[in-house]
Design a protein around this motif. Structure first.
Motif, PDB file in Angstrom:
ATOM      1  N   ARG A 163       2.698 -29.185   1.289  1.00 35.06           N
ATOM      2  CA  ARG A 163       2.181 -29.092   2.661  1.00 35.06           C
ATOM      3  C   ARG A 163       1.283 -30.285   2.997  1.00 35.06           C
ATOM      4  N   ASN A 164       0.466 -30.730   2.039  1.00 37.16           N
ATOM      5  CA  ASN A 164      -0.377 -31.909   2.259  1.00 37.16           C
ATOM      6  C   ASN A 164       0.470 -33.154   2.453  1.00 37.16           C
ATOM      7  N   MET A 165       1.488 -33.340   1.621  1.00 37.65           N
ATOM      8  CA  MET A 165       2.341 -34.519   1.753  1.00 37.65           C
ATOM      9  C   MET A 165       3.135 -34.489   3.056  1.00 37.65           C
ATOM     10  N   ALA A 166       3.552 -33.300   3.488  1.00 39.39           N
ATOM     11  CA  ALA A 166       4.251 -33.172   4.770  1.00 39.39           C
ATOM     12  C   ALA A 166       3.327 -33.577   5.912  1.00 39.39           C
ATOM     13  N   LEU A 167       2.085 -33.146   5.847  1.00 42.34           N
ATOM     14  CA  LEU A 167       1.110 -33.522   6.876  1.00 42.34           C
ATOM     15  C   LEU A 167       0.916 -35.039   6.893  1.00 42.34           C
ATOM     16  N   ALA A 168       0.765 -35.634   5.718  1.00 41.14           N
ATOM     17  CA  ALA A 168       0.583 -37.082   5.651  1.00 41.14           C
ATOM     18  C   ALA A 168       1.810 -37.805   6.208  1.00 41.14           C
ATOM     19  N   ALA A 169       3.001 -37.354   5.859  1.00 45.66           N
ATOM     20  CA  ALA A 169       4.231 -37.989   6.351  1.00 45.66           C
ATOM     21  C   ALA A 169       4.297 -37.918   7.875  1.00 45.66           C
ATOM     22  N   ARG A 170       3.915 -36.782   8.439  1.00 45.29           N
ATOM     23  CA  ARG A 170       3.918 -36.647   9.906  1.00 45.29           C
ATOM     24  C   ARG A 170       2.929 -37.625  10.545  1.00 45.29           C
ATOM     25  N   GLN A 171       1.764 -37.735   9.924  1.00 38.49           N
ATOM     26  CA  GLN A 171       0.763 -38.657  10.472  1.00 38.49           C
ATOM     27  C   GLN A 171       1.218 -40.105  10.310  1.00 38.49           C
ATOM     28  N   PHE A 172       1.830 -40.439   9.174  1.00 38.47           N
ATOM     29  CA  PHE A 172       2.350 -41.796   8.971  1.00 38.47           C
ATOM     30  C   PHE A 172       3.403 -42.139  10.024  1.00 38.47           C
ATOM     31  N   SER A 173       4.226 -41.149  10.370  1.00 39.52           N
ATOM     32  CA  SER A 173       5.317 -41.423  11.321  1.00 39.52           C
ATOM     33  C   SER A 173       4.797 -41.763  12.709  1.00 39.52           C
ATOM     34  N   LEU A 174       3.584 -41.387  13.003  1.00 38.19           N
ATOM     35  CA  LEU A 174       2.998 -41.668  14.316  1.00 38.19           C
ATOM     36  C   LEU A 174       2.342 -43.051  14.388  1.00 38.19           C
ATOM     37  N   LEU A 175       2.181 -43.690  13.249  1.00 35.81           N
ATOM     38  CA  LEU A 175       1.492 -44.985  13.218  1.00 35.81           C
ATOM     39  C   LEU A 175       2.430 -46.116  13.633  1.00 35.81           C
ATOM     40  N   PRO A 176       1.877 -47.112  14.304  1.00 34.52           N
ATOM     41  CA  PRO A 176       2.698 -48.288  14.623  1.00 34.52           C
ATOM     42  C   PRO A 176       2.947 -49.098  13.350  1.00 34.52           C
ATOM     43  N   PRO A 177       4.008 -49.868  13.329  1.00 31.77           N
ATOM     44  CA  PRO A 177       4.323 -50.666  12.133  1.00 31.77           C
ATOM     45  C   PRO A 177       3.212 -51.644  11.743  1.00 31.77           C
ATOM     46  N   THR A 178       2.367 -51.974  12.688  1.00 29.03           N
ATOM     47  CA  THR A 178       1.293 -52.941  12.422  1.00 29.03           C
ATOM     48  C   THR A 178      -0.011 -52.290  11.976  1.00 29.03           C
ATOM     49  N   ALA A 179       0.010 -50.989  11.748  1.00 27.37           N
ATOM     50  CA  ALA A 179      -1.219 -50.293  11.350  1.00 27.37           C
ATOM     51  C   ALA A 179      -1.734 -50.867  10.028  1.00 27.37           C
ATOM     52  N   PRO A 180      -3.046 -51.080   9.953  1.00 29.91           N
ATOM     53  CA  PRO A 180      -3.603 -51.621   8.706  1.00 29.91           C
ATOM     54  C   PRO A 180      -3.573 -50.572   7.580  1.00 29.91           C
ATOM     55  N   GLU A 184      -7.122 -43.659   5.155  1.00 31.89           N
ATOM     56  CA  GLU A 184      -7.871 -42.591   5.831  1.00 31.89           C
ATOM     57  C   GLU A 184      -7.068 -41.296   5.873  1.00 31.89           C
ATOM     58  N   ILE A 185      -5.769 -41.410   6.114  1.00 28.62           N
ATOM     59  CA  ILE A 185      -4.912 -40.222   6.141  1.00 28.62           C
ATOM     60  C   ILE A 185      -4.914 -39.566   4.771  1.00 28.62           C
ATOM     61  N   TRP A 186      -4.708 -40.360   3.702  1.00 27.44           N
ATOM     62  CA  TRP A 186      -4.738 -39.794   2.344  1.00 27.44           C
ATOM     63  C   TRP A 186      -6.098 -39.156   2.060  1.00 27.44           C
ATOM     64  N   ALA A 187      -7.175 -39.825   2.487  1.00 31.78           N
ATOM     65  CA  ALA A 187      -8.529 -39.328   2.209  1.00 31.78           C
ATOM     66  C   ALA A 187      -8.807 -38.001   2.916  1.00 31.78           C
ATOM     67  N   GLY A 188      -8.084 -37.709   3.978  1.00 29.92           N
ATOM     68  CA  GLY A 188      -8.307 -36.477   4.723  1.00 29.92           C
ATOM     69  C   GLY A 188      -7.556 -35.268   4.181  1.00 29.92           C
ATOM     70  N   LEU A 189      -6.745 -35.458   3.151  1.00 33.21           N
ATOM     71  CA  LEU A 189      -5.974 -34.335   2.599  1.00 33.21           C
ATOM     72  C   LEU A 189      -6.856 -33.411   1.773  1.00 33.21           C
ATOM     73  N   THR A 190      -6.361 -32.207   1.550  1.00 39.27           N
ATOM     74  CA  THR A 190      -7.147 -31.176   0.887  1.00 39.27           C
ATOM     75  C   THR A 190      -7.248 -31.348  -0.623  1.00 39.27           C
ATOM     76  N   LEU A 191      -6.139 -31.578  -1.294  1.00 38.64           N
ATOM     77  CA  LEU A 191      -6.152 -31.629  -2.752  1.00 38.64           C
ATOM     78  C   LEU A 191      -6.710 -32.953  -3.264  1.00 38.64           C
ATOM     79  N   ASP A 192      -7.649 -32.873  -4.210  1.00 40.14           N
ATOM     80  CA  ASP A 192      -8.261 -34.076  -4.763  1.00 40.14           C
ATOM     81  C   ASP A 192      -7.238 -35.026  -5.359  1.00 40.14           C
ATOM     82  N   GLU A 193      -6.205 -34.481  -6.016  1.00 40.18           N
ATOM     83  CA  GLU A 193      -5.232 -35.362  -6.662  1.00 40.18           C
ATOM     84  C   GLU A 193      -4.427 -36.174  -5.658  1.00 40.18           C
TER      85      GLU A 193
END
Length: 117
Positions: A64-81, A87-96
């Motif tokens: 579920r965390n990886m699905a959330l990250a993938a959805r957020q990544f898909s919204l980013l422009p190709p030029t996103a730093p 930041e997206i990874w840092a916002g996930l629930t599981l420490d690993e």
């Protein structure tokens, strides 16, 4: 594969993983019956099932965390730093998933008493 499709597949993996637990939960309830829970092998089986349930829960959370990250990544422009991806990874629930030093493997450590969610 698009990131949205990847997210859907991760969600489906989490759903299937959760669905397989119904029979295990029924077996655990049967084994936990106070009349049969006195045997040492029964208590050991109960603890093994609880540990497996906790492992499944962790897999479901990861999906579920990886699905959330993938959805957020898909919204980013190709030029996103790269910092935006971090930041997206840092916002996930599981420490690993959230902590780069733990990425790729679950931190192995001694666990205390088993808790059933």
């Amino acid at each position: 594969m698009s990131l949205q499709k990847l997210a859907r597949e991760l969600d489906e993996t989490a759903r299937q993983s959760a669905a397989m637990l119904e029979g295990i939960t029924d077996a655990l309830e049967l084994l936990s019956d106070s009349a049969t829970a006195t045997d040492a092998s029964t208590r050991q089986a109960i603890m093994m099932i609880i540990t497996a349930l906790q492992g499944q829960d962790r897999i479901e959370q990861r999906c579920r965390n990886m699905a959330l990250a993938a959805r957020q990544f898909s919204l980013l422009p190709p030029t996103a730093p790269e910092s935006v991806y971090d930041e997206i990874w840092a916002g996930l629930t599981l420490d690993e998933l959230r902590v780069p030093a733990l990425s790729g493997v679950a931190k192995r450590q001694a666990h205390g008493e088993i808790e059933l969610f």
